[in-house]
Each structure stands twice: as structure tokens, then as C-alpha cells.
Enzyme design. Structure first.
Site, PDB file in Angstrom:
ATOM      1  N   SER A 167      12.361  -5.652  -3.067  1.00 40.60           N
ATOM      2  CA  SER A 167      11.641  -4.982  -1.968  1.00 40.60           C
ATOM      3  C   SER A 167      12.652  -4.394  -0.988  1.00 40.60           C
ATOM      4  O   SER A 167      13.803  -4.165  -1.350  1.00 40.60           O
ATOM      5  CB  SER A 167      10.697  -5.976  -1.274  1.00 40.60           C
ATOM      6  OG  SER A 167       9.858  -5.290  -0.373  1.00 40.60           O
ATOM      7  N   ASN A 168      12.232  -4.122   0.218  1.00 40.82           N
ATOM      8  CA  ASN A 168      13.128  -3.558   1.234  1.00 40.82           C
ATOM      9  C   ASN A 168      12.702  -4.084   2.602  1.00 40.82           C
ATOM     10  O   ASN A 168      11.747  -4.856   2.703  1.00 40.82           O
ATOM     11  CB  ASN A 168      13.074  -2.021   1.182  1.00 40.82           C
ATOM     12  CG  ASN A 168      11.660  -1.530   1.375  1.00 40.82           C
ATOM     13  OD1 ASN A 168      11.087  -1.637   2.446  1.00 40.82           O
ATOM     14  ND2 ASN A 168      11.058  -1.006   0.306  1.00 40.82           N
ATOM     15  N   ASP A 169      13.384  -3.639   3.649  1.00 40.83           N
ATOM     16  CA  ASP A 169      13.182  -4.226   4.979  1.00 40.83           C
ATOM     17  C   ASP A 169      12.096  -3.549   5.818  1.00 40.83           C
ATOM     18  O   ASP A 169      12.018  -3.791   7.029  1.00 40.83           O
ATOM     19  CB  ASP A 169      14.500  -4.170   5.772  1.00 40.83           C
ATOM     20  CG  ASP A 169      15.512  -5.150   5.232  1.00 40.83           C
ATOM     21  OD1 ASP A 169      15.082  -6.203   4.744  1.00 40.83           O
ATOM     22  OD2 ASP A 169      16.723  -4.853   5.282  1.00 40.83           O
TER      23      ASP A 169
END
Ligand code: PMT
Length: 402
Positions: free
Chosen positions: A211-213
Site C-alpha cells: 500500500s502507500n501512505d
């Protein structure tokens, strides 16, 4: 402007608290519905009973005065209000607000409210000029909180200086001039808006993912403001910790393909689509159905990734006359150049570019700064402000161009 508006007045502990009584009377004369919350220190200067008699409403002082089990009082108070005015605002309460401290009814409700906030400070001149107070006020201003400047005049200390609460009529006039309910013109009335937000997740196995932030804050702020401007808003969101903005219809998704499915379900009926979500460009080709076990004598394992659908590009190719498609571009370098390429490649009407190499904005941050690029060649750099304020700026600019 204030007729029928729900106004929360927060009174904190300074000698100017007596002027808040006159101010509340003026608000009532304007036709506003007024509720008052006070700090314990404010009660040393004026009695809650006086405000109660003026407003015919219970005055909130104690956070734990939970006499109605169906609500949590400070949240109920915060959610009720359409405008929050802190008058007089002491250096202490301003400092708490700037630092997100919620240690009494007033500061807790102020932290919880999403209503526009106006601070009317009153204090000793040296307290007003103290670098800590200046820093706290600057911080709050950056976050979109409005200030009514203290007046110069005779202070309670017996000498003249800057720090006096302006006369209540003057405060009211200045608040009116802020035009806080401008958005009531509802320029998006009758429009259906689709917004995506958050970071998609691509499963590696049942307990791990890529995923990412992205926190979803930017997308949620755009959704919230679109509702205020009259739009019907559908938010397709990856799971976030954020509360659903009032009036927004939400559908949660996990992966890029899940997001694609939901976006396509709605796209034909919307006028404007804004893709704020950080969508994984790749997914794991074959996610394991059971937790991947550590292999003792292997130092490396390989995950094969395959390309995800590009949802924005798909919308760009599907859009019909009258539909507007807007994408974001998160770049760490050559920001404008890459964003311009995305504008063309994805057949978007606008690309909103942001430099995510700057840790103080973008992914997860509360502040943000973007440049709006239009397919007609315009480039509009917006100031670095809170995501809530930026959402208003973005909508203001988009509406002008639509
Ligand atoms: O969520 P926050 O913490 O508030 O942070 C905001 C933000 C940094 C996530 C936001 O400002 C932002 O930049 N969003 C876009 C993030 C992104 O994925 O950018 P991109 O340059 O990789 O993608 C370009 C556009 O294509 C985006 O509109 C994206 O939604 C879309 N896209 C990307 C990949 C893909 N497979 N499908 C897409 O539709």
C-alpha cells in the site's frame, strides 16, 4: 448573514468576558441561534447563568456533565454549530487550540468542531506580542482559523496598549465581513460529484499487503466542501481512520480493482470525477491464500507484480460531453512536467500536481500545496495551507473554469 445560523460562543477567562454578554445579545438580535460554552476561569468573571438567561440554553462548562445519555455533550455541541466564535480568547486557550489540547469542555469542543472558527483575542499587550502567542496565532491562521485583531486602548492593567477586545458591534461587523457563509450560494447544486480517496491495498497473503501512505484527508476534504457547495457526493474510499463527512455517500474498497469496479458503477451518472486516491499501479500476480511461511534456508523470495488498471485513464476515455475528469499527480521530481504528461495521456480536463518529496505536505500531512493544470494550458499555484482550506481553494478554481 447570521439569521438562523447555529453559533457556538466559547468564552474563556479574561476580564473582557463581560463584553461577550453584549456580543451574545447582538448575535441573538441578528436572528442567530446561540449556545455558550465557558472555561472554569471565564466563570470567575461572569456567571454562566447570565448567558443562560440571554440564550435560553444550558451553558456548557463541565466536560463530564453528561446528563443526556444519548449524546456525548462536547461532540454534540461541536457538531451542532455552524460557526464557532472564541470571545474573549486568552493566550492560554489559543495555545491549547494551536497544539490540539483538549483538557476542558471549550478546548474539547473546539478540537471536535468542523465549523469555521473565529478567534477574538483579548489579553495584556506583552502576552499578545510574546513570540509563543505570535507562533500559535500564525499556526492557527495557516490552518484556516480567522482572527479579529485586538484593539489598542486602555487595558485593565492601567496602561494603554494593544490587547483590548474590540467593542462587540465592531467584532460582529468584522465577522460579517469575513463572508463565512459565502459557499451558501451552492454553485454545485444539482451536480453529482464522484471522489476517490485513500491508498489502495494489494494483498500479498491474508495478513500482508502492498500500500502507500495516503491518509484520505485530501479526498475527504474535497468531498466535504463539495457537499457544502450543494453537490451530491459519492466518495469511493480505501479504508481510512477518518470520519465520513456529513452528507457524503461512501463506499469502501480495498484494492485498485475494487476501486475500479465501484467508480465505473457510478461514472456514467456523475458530472465531475476527481481521482484523489493513491492507487497501486501494480498488484501481486498470485496472492497466497494462506500466510506465507518463512523459509529458513532462503534469504530472498520473489513476488511477481502485474499492472493494475489505470482508472483515471479509463474515465478519460469514457467521458461524455458535459463530464469533467480530474486527476491528481503525486511526483517527487519534475513535478509540472510529469503532471502535464499525465494530463494528456489520461485525457483529463485538469491535473492537480503535488510535490510529494516535501514531507510537510502530501501523503498523510495536514497541510498541502498543489498546482492546478488545465487542458487549456493554465497553471495555478495554490498556497500551502491546511487540506480543508485547500479543498475550498481547489473548488473555487475548478468552479470558475467549469
Ligand atoms: O490522502 P492524503 O494523505 O491526504 O494525501 C493526498 C495525496 C498525496 C494522496 C494526493 O494529493 C495525491 O497526490 N493523490 C494522487 C496519488 C497518486 O496515485 O498519484 P499518481 O501520480 O500515481 O496517479 C495519477 C492519477 O491517476 C491519480 O489521480 C490516481 O488516482 C490515478 N490512478 C493512478 C493509478 C491507477 N492505477 N489508477 C488511477 O486512476
Amino acid at each position: 448573514m447570521l439569521n438562523q445560523k447555529k453559533v457556538a460562543v466559547y468564552v474563556t477567562g479574561g476580564i473582557a468576558a463581560y463584553k461577550a454578554l453584549l456580543f451574545v445579545r447582538l448575535l441573538i438580535k441578528e436572528g442567530a441561534q446561540v449556545k455558550v460554552a465557558m472555561t472554569q476561569s471565564a466563570c470567575q468573571f461572569v456567571s454562566p447563568l447570565t448567558f443562560q438567561v440571554l440564550t435560553k440554553e444550558k451553558v456548557m462548562v463541565d466536560t463530564f456533565d453528561e446528563n443526556d445519555p444519548s449524546v456525548v455533550q462536547h461532540i454534540h455541541f461541536a457538531d451542532w454549530s455552524e460557526l464557532a466564535i472564541v470571545i474573549p480568547a486568552t493566550a492560554n486557550t489559543i495555545a491549547k487550540m494551536a497544539n490540539g489540547i483538549a483538557d476542558n469542555f471549550v478546548t474539547s469542543a473546539l478540537l471536535a468542531t468542523t465549523a469555521p472558527k473565529v478567534i477574538v483575542p483579548a489579553m495584556n499587550e506583552h502576552m499578545w506580542e510574546n513570540p509563543a502567542t505570535v507562533r500559535n496565532c500564525t499556526q492557527l491562521q495557516k490552518e484556516g482559523v480567522h482572527f479579529i485583531e485586538p484593539a489598542v486602548g486602555f487595558l485593565a492593567e492601567g496602561y494603554s496598549g494593544k490587547g483590548r477586545l474590540p467593542e462587540p458591534e465592531e467584532v460582529l461587523q468584522q465577522i460579517k465581513e469575513l463572508n463565512l457563509f459565502e459557499q451558501e450560494e451552492q454553485p454545485l447544486l444539482g451536480k453529482k460529484v464522484l471522489i476517490t480517496a485513500g491508498g489502495t491495498k494489494e494483498r500479498i497473503d491474508p495478513v500482508r499487503y502492498i500500500s502507500n501512505d495516503s491518509s484520505g484527508k485530501m479526498g475527504y476534504a474535497l468531498a466535504e466542501d463539495a457537499v457544502k457547495k450543494g453537490a451530491e457526493v459519492i466518495l469511493i474510499s480505501a479504508t481510512t481512520a477518518l470520519p465520513v463527512p456529513k452528507g457524503v455517500k461512501i463506499e469502501y474498497v480495498e484494492s485498485a480493482r475494487g476501486m475500479q469496479e465501484k467508480v465505473l458503477n457510478h461514472f456514467s451518472s456523475v458530472d465531475i470525477a476527481i481521482m484523489v486516491a493513491a492507487v497501486s499501479d501494480y498488484r501481486v500476480k498470485e496472492p497466497a491464500t494462506q500466510k506465507i511461511k518463512k523459509i529458513d534456508d532462503e534469504d530472498e523470495i520473489t513476488l511477481t507484480l502485474v499492472k493494475n488498471p489505470d482508472i483515471l485513464k479509463q474515465l478519460g476515455s469514457l467521458k461524455k460531453e458535459g463530464q469533467t475528469v480530474i486527476g491528481f499527480a503525486a511526483e517527487t521530481h519534475q513535478v509540472i512536467e510529469f503532471a502535464k504528461q499525465k494530463l494528456v495521456k489520461k485525457n483529463a480536463d485538469f491535473i492537480i500536481a503535488n510535490d510529494v518529496s516535501d514531507q510537510s505536505i502530501g501523503f498523510g500531512a495536514d497541510m498541502h500545496q498543489v498546482t492546478i493544470l488545465s487542458k487549456t494550458g493554465e497553471e495555478i499555484l495554490l498556497p500551502k495551507v491546511s487540506k480543508q482550506l485547500l479543498a475550498k481553494e481547489i473548488w473555487k478554481n475548478l468552479i470558475q473554469h467549469l
